[in-house]
Design a protein around this motif. Structure first.
Motif, PDB file in Angstrom:
ATOM      1  N   ASN A 162       5.410   0.986   2.542  1.00 39.22           N
ATOM      2  CA  ASN A 162       4.972  -0.277   3.127  1.00 39.22           C
ATOM      3  C   ASN A 162       3.705  -0.820   2.476  1.00 39.22           C
ATOM      4  N   ALA A 163       3.045  -0.054   1.665  1.00 36.52           N
ATOM      5  CA  ALA A 163       1.847  -0.508   0.952  1.00 36.52           C
ATOM      6  C   ALA A 163       2.074  -0.323  -0.547  1.00 36.52           C
ATOM      7  N   TYR A 164       1.801  -1.424  -1.287  1.00 37.83           N
ATOM      8  CA  TYR A 164       1.996  -1.316  -2.732  1.00 37.83           C
ATOM      9  C   TYR A 164       1.146  -2.364  -3.444  1.00 37.83           C
ATOM     10  N   SER A 165       0.943  -2.132  -4.739  1.00 40.29           N
ATOM     11  CA  SER A 165       0.241  -3.089  -5.599  1.00 40.29           C
ATOM     12  C   SER A 165       1.249  -3.790  -6.491  1.00 40.29           C
ATOM     13  N   ASP A 166       0.883  -4.983  -6.937  1.00 33.49           N
ATOM     14  CA  ASP A 166       1.770  -5.722  -7.837  1.00 33.49           C
ATOM     15  C   ASP A 166       0.922  -6.391  -8.918  1.00 33.49           C
ATOM     16  N   TRP A 167       1.184  -6.011 -10.166  1.00 36.27           N
ATOM     17  CA  TRP A 167       0.497  -6.586 -11.331  1.00 36.27           C
ATOM     18  C   TRP A 167       1.505  -7.448 -12.097  1.00 36.27           C
ATOM     19  N   THR A 168       1.078  -8.667 -12.417  1.00 36.37           N
ATOM     20  CA  THR A 168       1.977  -9.588 -13.119  1.00 36.37           C
ATOM     21  C   THR A 168       1.218 -10.279 -14.245  1.00 36.37           C
ATOM     22  N   ALA A 169       1.852 -10.389 -15.413  1.00 38.74           N
ATOM     23  CA  ALA A 169       1.329 -11.166 -16.539  1.00 38.74           C
ATOM     24  C   ALA A 169       2.503 -11.837 -17.229  1.00 38.74           C
ATOM     25  N   GLY A 170       2.370 -13.110 -17.543  1.00 38.91           N
ATOM     26  CA  GLY A 170       3.518 -13.785 -18.148  1.00 38.91           C
ATOM     27  C   GLY A 170       3.159 -15.122 -18.762  1.00 38.91           C
ATOM     28  N   PHE A 171       4.211 -15.869 -19.101  1.00 42.06           N
ATOM     29  CA  PHE A 171       4.071 -17.143 -19.773  1.00 42.06           C
ATOM     30  C   PHE A 171       5.142 -18.080 -19.240  1.00 42.06           C
ATOM     31  N   ASN A 172       4.711 -19.277 -18.783  1.00 45.22           N
ATOM     32  CA  ASN A 172       5.639 -20.292 -18.284  1.00 45.22           C
ATOM     33  C   ASN A 172       5.723 -21.443 -19.267  1.00 45.22           C
ATOM     34  N   MET A 173       6.882 -22.033 -19.392  1.00 44.87           N
ATOM     35  CA  MET A 173       7.070 -23.175 -20.273  1.00 44.87           C
ATOM     36  C   MET A 173       8.050 -24.138 -19.641  1.00 44.87           C
ATOM     37  N   SER A 174       7.719 -25.432 -19.758  1.00 42.84           N
ATOM     38  CA  SER A 174       8.652 -26.481 -19.351  1.00 42.84           C
ATOM     39  C   SER A 174       8.668 -27.527 -20.456  1.00 42.84           C
ATOM     40  N   TRP A 175       9.839 -27.825 -20.968  1.00 41.90           N
ATOM     41  CA  TRP A 175       9.966 -28.703 -22.129  1.00 41.90           C
ATOM     42  C   TRP A 175      11.001 -29.784 -21.833  1.00 41.90           C
ATOM     43  N   GLU A 176      10.511 -31.022 -21.779  1.00 42.98           N
ATOM     44  CA  GLU A 176      11.437 -32.157 -21.682  1.00 42.98           C
ATOM     45  C   GLU A 176      11.812 -32.569 -23.096  1.00 42.98           C
ATOM     46  N   LEU A 177      13.079 -32.438 -23.450  1.00 45.44           N
ATOM     47  CA  LEU A 177      13.530 -32.760 -24.797  1.00 45.44           C
ATOM     48  C   LEU A 177      13.489 -34.274 -25.010  1.00 45.44           C
ATOM     49  N   ASP A 178      13.036 -34.671 -26.177  1.00 49.67           N
ATOM     50  CA  ASP A 178      12.911 -36.102 -26.469  1.00 49.67           C
ATOM     51  C   ASP A 178      14.238 -36.643 -26.982  1.00 49.67           C
ATOM     52  N   PHE A 179      15.262 -36.518 -26.151  1.00 53.19           N
ATOM     53  CA  PHE A 179      16.607 -36.877 -26.580  1.00 53.19           C
ATOM     54  C   PHE A 179      16.744 -38.381 -26.792  1.00 53.19           C
ATOM     55  N   TRP A 180      16.046 -39.164 -25.967  1.00 50.81           N
ATOM     56  CA  TRP A 180      16.187 -40.622 -26.040  1.00 50.81           C
ATOM     57  C   TRP A 180      14.994 -41.291 -26.734  1.00 50.81           C
ATOM     58  N   GLY A 181      14.035 -40.497 -27.191  1.00 53.85           N
ATOM     59  CA  GLY A 181      12.913 -41.060 -27.938  1.00 53.85           C
ATOM     60  C   GLY A 181      11.764 -41.546 -27.088  1.00 53.85           C
ATOM     61  N   ARG A 182      11.708 -41.133 -25.804  1.00 52.35           N
ATOM     62  CA  ARG A 182      10.618 -41.572 -24.946  1.00 52.35           C
ATOM     63  C   ARG A 182       9.249 -41.217 -25.538  1.00 52.35           C
ATOM     64  N   PHE A 183       9.100 -39.956 -25.942  1.00 49.07           N
ATOM     65  CA  PHE A 183       7.798 -39.505 -26.441  1.00 49.07           C
ATOM     66  C   PHE A 183       7.501 -40.078 -27.827  1.00 49.07           C
ATOM     67  N   ARG A 184       8.524 -40.225 -28.646  1.00 44.42           N
ATOM     68  CA  ARG A 184       8.296 -40.809 -29.966  1.00 44.42           C
ATOM     69  C   ARG A 184       7.902 -42.282 -29.862  1.00 44.42           C
ATOM     70  N   ARG A 185       8.489 -43.001 -28.901  1.00 44.45           N
ATOM     71  CA  ARG A 185       8.066 -44.386 -28.668  1.00 44.45           C
ATOM     72  C   ARG A 185       6.624 -44.416 -28.157  1.00 44.45           C
ATOM     73  N   ASN A 186       6.274 -43.474 -27.311  1.00 41.20           N
ATOM     74  CA  ASN A 186       4.891 -43.412 -26.830  1.00 41.20           C
ATOM     75  C   ASN A 186       3.913 -43.178 -27.987  1.00 41.20           C
ATOM     76  N   ILE A 187       4.341 -42.329 -28.935  1.00 38.98           N
ATOM     77  CA  ILE A 187       3.496 -42.089 -30.112  1.00 38.98           C
ATOM     78  C   ILE A 187       3.359 -43.369 -30.929  1.00 38.98           C
ATOM     79  N   GLU A 188       4.468 -44.105 -31.111  1.00 44.56           N
ATOM     80  CA  GLU A 188       4.399 -45.382 -31.820  1.00 44.56           C
ATOM     81  C   GLU A 188       3.414 -46.325 -31.132  1.00 44.56           C
TER      82      GLU A 188
END
Length: 545
Positions: free
Chosen positions: A166-192
């Motif tokens: 009923n008693a325990y320790s928990d150690w966590t280390a990691g990496f999260n990523m979220s990537w919206e693909l620029d399929f329609w050019g939204r980000f490239r238009r923003n760069i323009e």
């Protein structure tokens, strides 16, 4: 029996597919022309929205006065040099180095550059987070299915190293990523858009330089004109005072003159003196503006700028500047589209807004994401980075605002209308710029003609006054005629100084309207201005910002 249920299922499935197709069609077609077609999407480099094309601008083939001898078809970068005035040259370079308004516009360039870098960074995974956590948990022993109670239900002992309790320790280390693909050019238009905005901010800096240098030259000329007019007034006061003294002497001697004659000459003298305070106000105003343009507190600049050109005893030697050019270099009207910074800035603003159409249109289509988490999880810190403590997940997904297409389509129309507004603004600015150049050229040419006429008039008035003054000294002159001639002489000399100042001011306005002067940045980098700077210090010692 199975057929009885299979047919309704198939029919329901068909209806669902048809409904989905209807929704998709409504999404893509409800906006009318707001959606980019597949072929255009490919031609645009897999980006929705229009590719930018510079709008047409109405320009004439030549200036109205292009055929006049005083109008030259060439460019002049350091136009202030035509006055051959080292003091003016010095003020120009000092203002460029120290003007605070220019620094403010420069700060905006740095802001736009940072915004552009942010836009470029958005094309990569938008969320990238390294995470770490430690927690110590103690569960109740009286709850349902608690680990302590369950551990006693086994038929035998648990394997060695089994973590349960009923008693325990928990150690966590990691990496999260979220990537919206620029399929329609939204980000490239923003760069323009960000690139064009950065370009516009740089052009705004150049436009601020053009305005600054023209303002410095304008106020310097106004300062010199007021200074020269004061000299003219004082020069005439000296002679008029002598005439009053002579009239007093003749009156006391009882020769020809009456008290009315003496008082009439005194009136002329005091009228001349009364012009000086107003001229000193004008000189002080130009002085104070120059201080602000130089980035210094108000101070008297006369000890620095000097008294200006010397007044000689005969007209037309009353010029406020060492040199008043008889020509102006204007190039051709289409040069405005390539040289005038505010016109270039307006065009870049059109480009920036045009890219926002594609940004808005991208909301019509599904957004595709890739989310992922990688890391290690263990009850013991010593085991945290072992291979068996590794965990991870990758979750592709998408979202589609299928019920918001009316608002999205109208947002696209809104961006299109904003773009058209900026196109109209750009075209109107080109017309206004051409009008300003034409007006300034005409002002320069006509003011030179006026100055030449006034120079002849002042010369004639001077000669007539000298003749009458000689006659007066011989006690044969008419006082009324003497009064009239001296009054006319003073007026003509003052008008000549104003007209010669207008020649310089109109010449400055020509180069202001042409957008000349921003090239001083190149001259500064090359050190070309060093030969032009006289040894004057207009900035008090102190810490620079």
């Amino acid at each position: 029996m199975s057929e009885r249920f299979e047919k309704p299922r198939a029919k329901a499935s068909l209806l669902r597919r048809r409904a989905l197709v209807a929704v998709l069609a409504a999404t893509l077609l409800s906006g009318g022309c707001v959606a980019t077609g597949p072929l255009e999407w490919v031609r645009n480099g897999f980006k929705v929205g229009p590719n930018y094309a510079q709008p047409d601008a109405p320009v004439a083939d030549h200036w109205i006065h292009a055929g006049q001898p005083g109008v030259q078809d060439r460019q002049l970068e350091d136009w202030w040099q035509v006055f051959q005035d080292p003091k003016l040259n010095s003020l120009v370079y000092r203002a460029y180095e120290q003007n605070l308004t220019l620094r403010i516009v420069g700060d905006r360039v740095m802001q736009a550059r940072a915004q552009q870098a942010i836009a470029v960074g958005s094309i990569f995974p938008q969320t990238q987070q390294a995470t770490g956590q430690y927690s110590r948990v103690n569960l109740s022993h009286t709850t349902f299915n608690n680990p302590a109670a369950l551990s006693g239900l086994g038929n035998g002992p648990l394997p060695p190293g089994t973590a349960i309790g009923n008693a325990y320790s928990d150690w966590t280390a990691g990496f999260n990523m979220s990537w919206e693909l620029d399929f329609w050019g939204r980000f490239r238009r923003n760069i323009e858009s960000a690139n064009a905005t950065l370009d516009a901010s740089i052009e705004n800096l150049d436009a601020a330089i053009v305005t600054l240098l023209a303002d410095v030259a304008t106020n310097y000329v106004q300062y010199r004109v007021a200074q020269e007019r004061i000299k003219i007034a004082r020069f005439n006061i000296q002679t008029q005072a002598k005439l009053v003294a002579l009239a007093e002497e003749q009156f006391k001697g009882g020769i020809t003159l009456t008290r009315v004659d003496v008082e009439q000459l005194k009136t002329l003298l005091e009228q001349t003196r009364s012009t000086i305070p107003a001229l000193q106000i004008a000189q002080g105003q130009a002085n104070d503006v120059l201080c602000t343009l130089l980035g210094i507190p108000p101070q008297d600049l006369e000890s620095i700028l000097g008294p200006g050109p010397e007044i000689k005893s005969e007209p037309p030697n009353f010029a406020p500047m060492p040199e008043l050019p008889a020509w102006v270099a204007v190039g051709i009207p289409s040069d405005l589209l390539r040289r005038r910074p505010d016109v270039l800035s307006a065009e870049r603003q059109v480009a920036a807004q045009s890219a926002q159409i594609g940004v808005a249109e991208a909301d019509l289509y599904p957004t595709i994401f890739i989310n992922g988490t990688l890391g290690y999880d263990s009850a013991k810190l010593s085991q945290l980075f072992e291979s068996r403590s590794f965990f991870g997940n990758i979750t592709p997904n998408f979202k589609w605002n299928i019920l918001n297409y009316g608002r999205i389509a109208n947002n696209v129309r809104l961006q299109e209308a904003k773009t058209q507004e900026l196109v109209d603004t750009y075209q109107n600015l080109v017309l206004t710029a051409a009008q300003q150049v034409e007006t300034a050229i005409r002002g320069f040419l006509r003011s030179r003609e006026q100055a030449e006429i006034l120079a002849r008039s002042a010369t004639a008035a001077f000669e007539a006054t000298k003749v009458e003054e000689k006659i007066f000294s011989e006690r044969k002159a008419d006082v009324n005629r003497m009064y009239t001639l001296w009054n006319a002489l003073l007026q003509e000399q003052d008008n000549l100084a104003i007209a010669q100042g207008n020649v310089a001011l109109n010449l400055i306005n020509v180069y202001r309207a042409l957008g000349g002067g921003w090239e001083i940045q190149k001259q500064k980098e090359e050190g070309r201005e060093a030969q032009e700077l006289p040894a004057i210090e207009v900035i008090p010692p102190g810490k620079k910002l």
